[in-house]
Enzyme design. Structure first.
Site, PDB file in Angstrom:
ATOM      1  N   ASP A  20      -0.658   0.009   1.312  1.00  0.00           N
ATOM      2  CA  ASP A  20      -0.692   1.343   0.724  1.00  0.00           C
ATOM      3  C   ASP A  20       0.700   1.983   0.956  1.00  0.00           C
ATOM      4  O   ASP A  20       1.464   1.501   1.801  1.00  0.00           O
ATOM      5  CB  ASP A  20      -1.806   2.099   1.462  1.00  0.00           C
ATOM      6  CG  ASP A  20      -1.746   3.576   1.241  1.00  0.00           C
ATOM      7  OD1 ASP A  20      -1.954   3.995   0.104  1.00  0.00           O
ATOM      8  OD2 ASP A  20      -1.492   4.313   2.213  1.00  0.00           O
ATOM      9  N   PHE A  21       1.000   3.058   0.235  1.00  0.00           N
ATOM     10  CA  PHE A  21       2.318   3.680   0.432  1.00  0.00           C
ATOM     11  C   PHE A  21       2.243   4.930   1.323  1.00  0.00           C
ATOM     12  O   PHE A  21       2.637   4.898   2.482  1.00  0.00           O
ATOM     13  CB  PHE A  21       2.974   4.000  -0.927  1.00  0.00           C
ATOM     14  CG  PHE A  21       4.340   4.594  -0.779  1.00  0.00           C
ATOM     15  CD1 PHE A  21       5.378   3.844  -0.236  1.00  0.00           C
ATOM     16  CD2 PHE A  21       4.604   5.903  -1.163  1.00  0.00           C
ATOM     17  CE1 PHE A  21       6.657   4.398  -0.073  1.00  0.00           C
ATOM     18  CE2 PHE A  21       5.872   6.462  -1.013  1.00  0.00           C
ATOM     19  CZ  PHE A  21       6.896   5.699  -0.466  1.00  0.00           C
ATOM     20  N   ASP A  22       1.675   6.037   0.791  1.00  0.00           N
ATOM     21  CA  ASP A  22       1.719   7.303   1.542  1.00  0.00           C
ATOM     22  C   ASP A  22       0.869   7.232   2.806  1.00  0.00           C
ATOM     23  O   ASP A  22      -0.325   6.924   2.751  1.00  0.00           O
ATOM     24  CB  ASP A  22       1.225   8.451   0.655  1.00  0.00           C
ATOM     25  CG  ASP A  22       2.190   8.714  -0.486  1.00  0.00           C
ATOM     26  OD1 ASP A  22       3.214   9.361  -0.250  1.00  0.00           O
ATOM     27  OD2 ASP A  22       1.930   8.222  -1.594  1.00  0.00           O
TER      28      ASP A  22
HETATM   29  O1  LIG Z   1      -2.593   5.544  -2.044  1.00  0.00           O
HETATM   30  P1  LIG Z   1      -1.400   6.215  -1.443  1.00  0.00           P
HETATM   31  O2  LIG Z   1      -0.129   5.448  -1.625  1.00  0.00           O
HETATM   32  O3  LIG Z   1      -1.631   6.604   0.000  1.00  0.00           O
HETATM   33  O4  LIG Z   1      -1.233   7.570  -2.266  1.00  0.00           O
HETATM   34  C1  LIG Z   1      -2.207   8.602  -2.104  1.00  0.00           C
HETATM   35  C2  LIG Z   1      -1.658   9.934  -2.561  1.00  0.00           C
HETATM   36  O5  LIG Z   1      -0.380  10.090  -1.965  1.00  0.00           O
HETATM   37  C3  LIG Z   1       0.349  11.275  -2.259  1.00  0.00           C
HETATM   38  O6  LIG Z   1      -0.232  12.351  -1.542  1.00  0.00           O
HETATM   39  C4  LIG Z   1      -0.192  12.180  -0.129  1.00  0.00           C
HETATM   40  O7  LIG Z   1       1.154  12.048   0.307  1.00  0.00           O
HETATM   41  C5  LIG Z   1       1.987  13.219   0.043  1.00  0.00           C
HETATM   42  C6  LIG Z   1       3.388  12.898   0.521  1.00  0.00           C
HETATM   43  O8  LIG Z   1       3.383  12.510   1.878  1.00  0.00           O
HETATM   44  C7  LIG Z   1       1.387  14.448   0.743  1.00  0.00           C
HETATM   45  O9  LIG Z   1       2.140  15.604   0.429  1.00  0.00           O
HETATM   46  C8  LIG Z   1      -0.078  14.649   0.296  1.00  0.00           C
HETATM   47  O10 LIG Z   1      -0.679  15.698   1.043  1.00  0.00           O
HETATM   48  C9  LIG Z   1      -0.867  13.347   0.543  1.00  0.00           C
HETATM   49  O11 LIG Z   1      -2.207  13.461   0.068  1.00  0.00           O
HETATM   50  C10 LIG Z   1       0.419  11.530  -3.747  1.00  0.00           C
HETATM   51  O12 LIG Z   1       0.976  12.798  -3.993  1.00  0.00           O
HETATM   52  C11 LIG Z   1      -0.914  11.355  -4.457  1.00  0.00           C
HETATM   53  O13 LIG Z   1      -0.723  11.370  -5.849  1.00  0.00           O
HETATM   54  C12 LIG Z   1      -1.480   9.982  -4.060  1.00  0.00           C
HETATM   55  O14 LIG Z   1      -2.715   9.761  -4.714  1.00  0.00           O
END
Ligand SMILES: O=P(O)(O)OC[C@H]1O[C@H](O[C@H]2O[C@H](CO)[C@@H](O)[C@H](O)[C@H]2O)[C@H](O)[C@@H](O)[C@@H]1O
Length: 255
Positions: A20-22
């Site tokens: 996963d990324f975030d």
């Molecule tokens: O599946 P992922 O790679 O974990 O992505 C999930 C969501 O990530 C992002 O939001 C999350 O990270 C942001 C930056 O750190 C943060 O500001 C936010 O509160 C988190 O929920 C992204 O913006 C989403 O579109 C993704 O679905």
């Protein structure tokens, strides 16, 4: 880092590593456009790929955004599954599902709802999915709880699903999850499959790994990053933060 190092050196030529990324490769930050992969990520993954491992980013982001932010496009053979399996990027080519009809409806209906919310609330438009962000609100958790019922009612009426994430309500194509993305990665030659995630949206990927291991006798290894209790409980190994995970990936490439 918690858990013993019970992951035997895999035959990397038959190993898939899905990440996963975030929150997993990147720290969670208030502005999604400021997210970056932890130092050394590209190098650690390139070493694993050169040893034969197949590396995939499986993310809720759209594939092009994650490629731009992560700096990973040069990792040999990298595959990106974006928008929870709705998009695939391979060999520089992007394959994407069509936009579901309900998205246009929500795109028109949500702004007036969000205008009544805390000024820090905003809408991310990813084409095939929309995300209500509350992380920058004065009280992010209360704001998320307050908005959830109305957002869910509108989304369900438009044939879409709302899934909670970290400070977000993600509106997306129903019945599609990271399990679908992982299933596509688990080709018959795979013997070891690793998946790293940080949030409840990653649990379907862990479950898909377990199903595959039961059915094929393959070796599944789920790794959690961060402090979400359900994710940690479902994992074989837990890391405190992305830097900790990247250290482990580097060690894996050195074995
Ligand atoms: O599946 P992922 O790679 O974990 O992505 C999930 C969501 O990530 C992002 O939001 C999350 O990270 C942001 C930056 O750190 C943060 O500001 C936010 O509160 C988190 O929920 C992204 O913006 C989403 O579109 C993704 O679905």
């Amino acid at each position: 880092m918690t858990g013993t190092d019970d992951f035997p050196p895999p035959d990397l030529a038959h190993t898939v590593i899905g990440l996963d990324f975030d929150g997993t490769l990147s720290e969670i930050v208030p502005n999604p456009d400021a997210a970056r992969a932890a130092d050394g990520t590209a190098q650690a993954l390139a070493v694993l790929a050169a040893a034969g491992a197949r590396i995939a980013i499986v993310t809720g982001r759209d594939a092009e955004t994650v490629l731009r932010l992560s700096g990973l496009s040069a990792v040999p053979g990298l595959v990106v599954s974006g928008l929870h399996g709705a998009q695939w990027w391979r060999d520089g080519q992007l394959r994407s599902r069509d936009e579901p009809p309900g998205i246009a409806q929500l795109r028109a209906q949500l702004p007036p709802v969000l205008e009544r919310a805390d000024p820090g609330v905003w809408l991310e438009d990813k084409g095939l999915s929309l995300v209500v962000h509350t992380r920058r609100a004065a009280d992010p958790v209360t704001e998320l709880d307050r908005l959830r019922p109305e957002v869910r009612t509108l989304a369900e009426a438009a044939g879409l699903q709302v899934v909670d994430g970290k400070g977000v309500l993600e509106i997306r194509i129903p019945q599609l999850s990271k399990a679908d993305a992982v299933a596509e990665l688990l080709t018959p030659d795979v013997r070891t499959a690793v998946f790293g995630g940080d949030d409840i949206g990653d649990l379907p990927a862990f479950e898909q790994l377990r199903r595959w291991a039961r059915q094929t006798g393959g070796h599944a290894y789920a790794v959690a990053v961060g402090d979400v209790a359900e994710v940690r409980a479902a994992a074989d190994r837990c890391f405190d933060d992305p830097a900790d995970l990247v250290r482990w990936l580097r060690q894996l490439g050195q074995r």
